[in-house]
Design a protein around this motif. Structure first.
Motif, mmCIF file in Angstrom:
data_model
loop_
_atom_site.group_PDB
_atom_site.id
_atom_site.type_symbol
_atom_site.label_atom_id
_atom_site.label_comp_id
_atom_site.label_asym_id
_atom_site.label_seq_id
_atom_site.Cartn_x
_atom_site.Cartn_y
_atom_site.Cartn_z
ATOM 1 N N ALA A 545 0.815 -1.211 0.000
ATOM 2 C CA ALA A 545 0.000 0.000 0.000
ATOM 3 C C ALA A 545 0.853 1.268 0.000
ATOM 4 O O ALA A 545 0.387 2.332 -0.404
ATOM 5 N N LYS A 546 2.118 1.169 0.469
ATOM 6 C CA LYS A 546 2.953 2.366 0.602
ATOM 7 C C LYS A 546 4.162 2.389 -0.329
ATOM 8 O O LYS A 546 4.951 3.316 -0.276
ATOM 9 N N VAL A 547 4.317 1.376 -1.163
ATOM 10 C CA VAL A 547 5.575 1.205 -1.886
ATOM 11 C C VAL A 547 5.849 2.355 -2.864
ATOM 12 O O VAL A 547 7.004 2.672 -3.160
ATOM 13 N N PHE A 548 4.801 3.013 -3.373
ATOM 14 C CA PHE A 548 4.999 4.099 -4.323
ATOM 15 C C PHE A 548 4.979 5.476 -3.659
ATOM 16 O O PHE A 548 5.005 6.492 -4.364
ATOM 17 N N GLU A 549 4.908 5.515 -2.289
ATOM 18 C CA GLU A 549 4.918 6.799 -1.606
ATOM 19 C C GLU A 549 6.344 7.355 -1.565
ATOM 20 O O GLU A 549 7.311 6.600 -1.374
ATOM 21 N N PRO A 550 6.498 8.678 -1.719
ATOM 22 C CA PRO A 550 7.852 9.270 -1.654
ATOM 23 C C PRO A 550 8.496 9.032 -0.300
ATOM 24 O O PRO A 550 7.824 9.088 0.741
ATOM 25 N N PHE A 551 9.780 8.740 -0.324
ATOM 26 C CA PHE A 551 10.611 8.541 0.871
ATOM 27 C C PHE A 551 10.239 7.294 1.669
ATOM 28 O O PHE A 551 10.736 7.105 2.768
ATOM 29 N N GLY A 560 18.988 3.326 0.567
ATOM 30 C CA GLY A 560 17.839 3.664 -0.259
ATOM 31 C C GLY A 560 17.282 5.008 0.134
ATOM 32 O O GLY A 560 17.348 5.416 1.295
ATOM 33 N N THR A 561 16.735 5.715 -0.847
ATOM 34 C CA THR A 561 16.172 7.047 -0.599
ATOM 35 C C THR A 561 14.664 7.020 -0.523
ATOM 36 O O THR A 561 14.047 7.968 -0.037
ATOM 37 N N GLY A 562 14.034 5.997 -1.030
ATOM 38 C CA GLY A 562 12.587 5.964 -1.050
ATOM 39 C C GLY A 562 11.990 6.789 -2.173
ATOM 40 O O GLY A 562 10.805 7.099 -2.158
ATOM 41 N N LEU A 563 12.809 7.183 -3.155
ATOM 42 C CA LEU A 563 12.329 8.020 -4.247
ATOM 43 C C LEU A 563 12.212 7.263 -5.565
ATOM 44 O O LEU A 563 11.483 7.682 -6.466
ATOM 45 N N GLY A 564 12.946 6.152 -5.723
ATOM 46 C CA GLY A 564 13.011 5.455 -7.008
ATOM 47 C C GLY A 564 11.649 5.011 -7.500
ATOM 48 O O GLY A 564 11.249 5.335 -8.625
ATOM 49 N N LEU A 565 10.885 4.304 -6.678
ATOM 50 C CA LEU A 565 9.589 3.800 -7.123
ATOM 51 C C LEU A 565 8.568 4.918 -7.238
ATOM 52 O O LEU A 565 7.635 4.836 -8.040
ATOM 53 N N THR A 568 9.247 6.315 -10.518
ATOM 54 C CA THR A 568 8.782 5.326 -11.491
ATOM 55 C C THR A 568 7.279 5.432 -11.703
ATOM 56 O O THR A 568 6.779 5.423 -12.826
ATOM 57 N N PHE A 569 6.534 5.548 -10.589
ATOM 58 C CA PHE A 569 5.078 5.660 -10.671
ATOM 59 C C PHE A 569 4.691 6.912 -11.465
ATOM 60 O O PHE A 569 3.774 6.898 -12.280
ATOM 61 N N GLY A 570 5.418 8.014 -11.213
ATOM 62 C CA GLY A 570 5.128 9.242 -11.942
ATOM 63 C C GLY A 570 5.384 9.110 -13.430
ATOM 64 O O GLY A 570 4.635 9.635 -14.260
ATOM 65 N N ILE A 571 6.462 8.412 -13.819
ATOM 66 C CA ILE A 571 6.774 8.216 -15.239
ATOM 67 C C ILE A 571 5.658 7.430 -15.931
ATOM 68 O O ILE A 571 5.194 7.809 -17.022
ATOM 69 N N VAL A 579 0.442 0.904 -13.232
ATOM 70 C CA VAL A 579 1.384 -0.052 -12.671
ATOM 71 C C VAL A 579 0.715 -0.719 -11.477
ATOM 72 O O VAL A 579 0.063 -0.054 -10.671
ATOM 73 N N ALA A 580 0.819 -2.013 -11.395
ATOM 74 C CA ALA A 580 0.197 -2.784 -10.310
ATOM 75 C C ALA A 580 1.216 -3.753 -9.738
ATOM 76 O O ALA A 580 2.261 -4.029 -10.344
ATOM 77 N N ILE A 581 0.908 -4.262 -8.537
ATOM 78 C CA ILE A 581 1.809 -5.186 -7.840
ATOM 79 C C ILE A 581 1.029 -6.428 -7.466
ATOM 80 O O ILE A 581 -0.089 -6.344 -6.929
ATOM 81 N N GLU A 582 1.630 -7.577 -7.714
ATOM 82 C CA GLU A 582 1.119 -8.859 -7.210
ATOM 83 C C GLU A 582 2.209 -9.462 -6.339
ATOM 84 O O GLU A 582 3.301 -9.759 -6.831
ATOM 85 N N SER A 583 1.910 -9.624 -5.061
ATOM 86 C CA SER A 583 2.955 -10.131 -4.166
ATOM 87 C C SER A 583 2.334 -10.680 -2.896
ATOM 88 O O SER A 583 1.311 -10.187 -2.414
ATOM 89 N N GLU A 584 2.971 -11.725 -2.373
ATOM 90 C CA GLU A 584 2.642 -12.296 -1.074
ATOM 91 C C GLU A 584 3.946 -12.597 -0.357
ATOM 92 O O GLU A 584 4.953 -12.914 -1.009
ATOM 93 N N PRO A 585 3.963 -12.490 0.963
ATOM 94 C CA PRO A 585 5.197 -12.800 1.697
ATOM 95 C C PRO A 585 5.699 -14.208 1.377
ATOM 96 O O PRO A 585 4.943 -15.180 1.454
ATOM 97 N N GLY A 586 6.971 -14.304 0.985
ATOM 98 C CA GLY A 586 7.586 -15.596 0.691
ATOM 99 C C GLY A 586 7.329 -16.112 -0.703
ATOM 100 O O GLY A 586 7.814 -17.186 -1.061
ATOM 101 N N LYS A 587 6.554 -15.364 -1.540
ATOM 102 C CA LYS A 587 6.216 -15.849 -2.870
ATOM 103 C C LYS A 587 6.655 -14.883 -3.963
ATOM 104 O O LYS A 587 6.136 -14.915 -5.072
#
Length: 615
Positions: A545-551, A560-565, A568-571, A579-587
């Motif tokens: 939920a927070k991966v694309f937030e600045p910093f 890491g600066t917390g700015l890369g993604l 990326t989202f802005g581009i 852009v969407a994310i599919e992810s689960e812990p360990g998978k």
């Protein structure tokens, strides 16, 4: 000097006032309502006890009647030998200890009587005494033969209280038969003696005492003559079966007022009565009211003491909260209050802790943002320096490539030197290609969208990152779709997006071996899709939920600066994509980029694209 009145004393005064008013109202209301309530309670209790007594008397007499029929059947059975019949009757007297004598009548004449001789001898009575009592009180044969139940007091002495019951037997050969039994009254007496607070008794329809806690009234066959004439009129309704129960209030001959309940038993019109003195009934009420006065005084004293303690407990957290607020105002954001209660003060303390934590987080976020900006400037300078170095290296590589090509022409193709020169030429071309892509990526350019081949951008991106991934034991695979439409985009920016996703995947594996898979394809909606999937540790829902937030970053400080993604989202957004994310812990995690084909991008045509790019 202005007088200061602390809030704790205000609370204590208010508490005392409220308690005084409440206790006063309760005492007054209790005094007014308790009499009515107690009267209703006594009325209900007397009626209930009377009905229960009448019901128990009914079941007892019905049980006696059934046993009497059993005696009679054995006595009238012509098929039983006299010896066996006598033995059976003797056993029945032993099993049914309540029966003292059983008599059979036919056409109003006594036919046979059997006795429990042992019971008579213990009570100092004889068969003649019972026979004389039967002569003195004959049975109402006609009423009994019509089916009425019959039960009267037949007590002869205090040692053996008895009652006589009689039932009609089956008519045989036109001869009316009646069976009568003299029954001990121990069980009936135990019923009326059950309550010590209430005077309970049984009487027949003529008003003769059948069972009473005063055994003298039973022995003398006394009349219930203590009921006033006006109350007797209401009892007639019970006798006439016009009602089942009634409540009366009347004075006894001695002048004592009583509350009485009467209920009719369905057996032989017996009536159960219950009496209780009114003075005894309301004694607890007077004691309660007296006790309430002392309780009220005790409550006032106790309330004064508790008020001081309670006010102190309320105001003390407020003082602590005030001091904490001053500390926060001076920058002490790490201060936390102990939440020791679940009331409003506890909620306020929890809200204060939340506020202080948020202020502390914001201060840390500002410090982190400042560090990130400094780090970003460093990376920018490093990028510029790297671009310069790459430019300087490019020229020597061109010379090496040229000399390698010239040398190849002067040696035989089958020689080992030719093979070595071929390897030098190949690797030199590869280094030159990597440096050119790096310079192209690092070059500061204005955003120029043009028709771009997605697969070509992916191939150039893999060329740049392949070496870094292989050093960190991460394998990269490509699965590129064929015949994909071109997109209207800035290829350099799309390349930057893919590099961010791939490098993040490699860094998430934290030095462990892994795989990154880059694929492309065409969606049913006509959009071009790019997937960057890894088999790393994956992400939780909170991180997603927070991966694309600045910093925002999950990497350790300095990595890491917390700015890369966020960039990326802005581009992707600027390219009208998603852009969407599919992810689960360990998978692992998969970043999914969807970009519109050139005929979907803001309705721009190929000609307009050429104007923008200067083609």
């Amino acid at each position: 000097m202005q007088l200061r009145f602390p809030i704790r004393f205000k609370l204590m005064s208010m508490l005392l006032l409220v308690i005084t008013l409440v206790v006063g109202v309760i005492t007054y209301t209790m005094a007014a309502l308790f009499h009515t309530d107690k009267t209703t309670y006594i009325y209900d209790m007397t009626s209930l006890i009377a009905q229960h007594t009448a019901q128990e008397a009914y079941f007892l007499n019905v049980g006696y009647e059934e046993r009497l029929r059993l005696f009679s059947r054995i006595m009238l059975d012509p098929g039983l030998p006299q010896k066996e019949k006598s033995l059976l009757l003797q056993n029945l007297f032993e099993d049914i200890s309540e029966f003292v004598a059983v008599t059979l009548y036919e056409n109003g004449e006594e036919q046979v009587t059997v006795y429990d001789v042992n019971s008579l001898e213990k009570a100092g009575l004889s068969k003649a005494d019972l026979a004389a009592n039967r002569q003195l009180h004959p049975l109402p044969m006609e009423a009994i033969l019509e089916g009425e139940s019959y039960a009267v007091n037949s007590t002869l002495n205090e040692a053996l209280p008895t009652l006589t019951i009689a039932v009609s037997m089956t008519m045989e050969a036109g001869h009316p038969r009646v069976a009568a039994a003299v029954v001990r009254m121990e069980r009936l007496l135990s019923v009326v003696n059950r309550s010590s607070a209430f005077e309970t008794f049984l009487m027949d329809s003529k008003g003769v005492v059948l069972a009473h806690e005063d055994i003298a009234l039973v022995v003398t066959h006394a009349m219930v003559d203590w009921i006033p004439p006006e109350a007797r009129a209401k009892l007639e309704a019970l006798v006439q079966q016009q009602s089942t129960a009634t409540i009366l209030e009347y004075p006894l001959p001695g002048g004592e007022a009583v509350v009485a309940g009467y209920a009719r038993s369905q057996y032989s019109s017996l009536i159960a009565g219950v009496q209780v003195p009114k003075s005894a009934a309301y004694l607890t009420a007077r004691e309660l009211l007296d006790n309430m006065v002392w309780v009220a005084l005790g409550l006032l004293v106790l309330s004064a003491l508790l008020g001081v303690v309670w006010a102190q407990r309320i105001t003390r957290p407020m003082e602590v909260l005030s001091a904490a607020a001053r500390s926060v105002g001076q920058g002490g954001f790490k201060l936390r209050l102990d939440v020791t209660s679940r009331d409003e003060l506890g909620t306020l303390a929890g809200s204060f802790n939340t506020m202080a934590a948020e202020l502390n987080d914001r201060e840390e976020a500002l410090e982190s943002a400042q560090s990130a900006l400094v780090h970003s400037e460093k990376m920018s300078a490093f990028g510029q320096l790297g671009a310069g170095i790459a430019h300087e290296v490019k020229n020597p590589l061109a010379g090496i490539l040229g000399y390698a090509q010239l040398s190849k022409r002067k040696v035989e193709k089958d020689s080992s030197v030719y093979k070595n020169l071929s390897v030098i030429e190949k690797e030199t071309r590869r280094c030159k290609e990597i440096i050119e892509n790096l310079m192209k990526f690092a070059r500061q350019e204005d955003v120029k969208k043009q028709l771009t081949d997605v697969n070509e951008v992916i191939e150039e991106t893999i060329t740049i990152v392949d070496h870094q991934l292989s050093v960190n034991r991460v394998k990269i695979f490509r699965e590129l779709g064929e015949g994909l439409p071109v997109i209207f985009a800035d290829g350099n920016q799309i390349k930057q997006v893919l590099i961010n996703f791939i490098i993040n995947a490699q860094q998430a594996m934290d030095g462990e071996p892994g795989e990154v898979r880059v694929s492309s394809g065409l969606l049913a909606s006509g959009e071009v899709e790019i997937r960057v999937a890894d088999n790393g540790p994956g992400m939780t829902e909170e991180v997603k939920a927070k991966v694309f937030e600045p910093f925002f970053t999950t990497k350790p400080a300095g990595k890491g600066t917390g700015l890369g993604l966020a960039v990326t989202f802005g581009i992707i957004r600027d390219h009208q994509g998603t852009v969407a994310i599919e992810s689960e812990p360990g998978k692992g995690a998969t970043f999914i980029i969807s970009l519109p084909a050139h005929n979907q991008a803001d309705g721009e045509s190929l000609e307009s694209a050429e104007e923008v790019t200067g083609a």
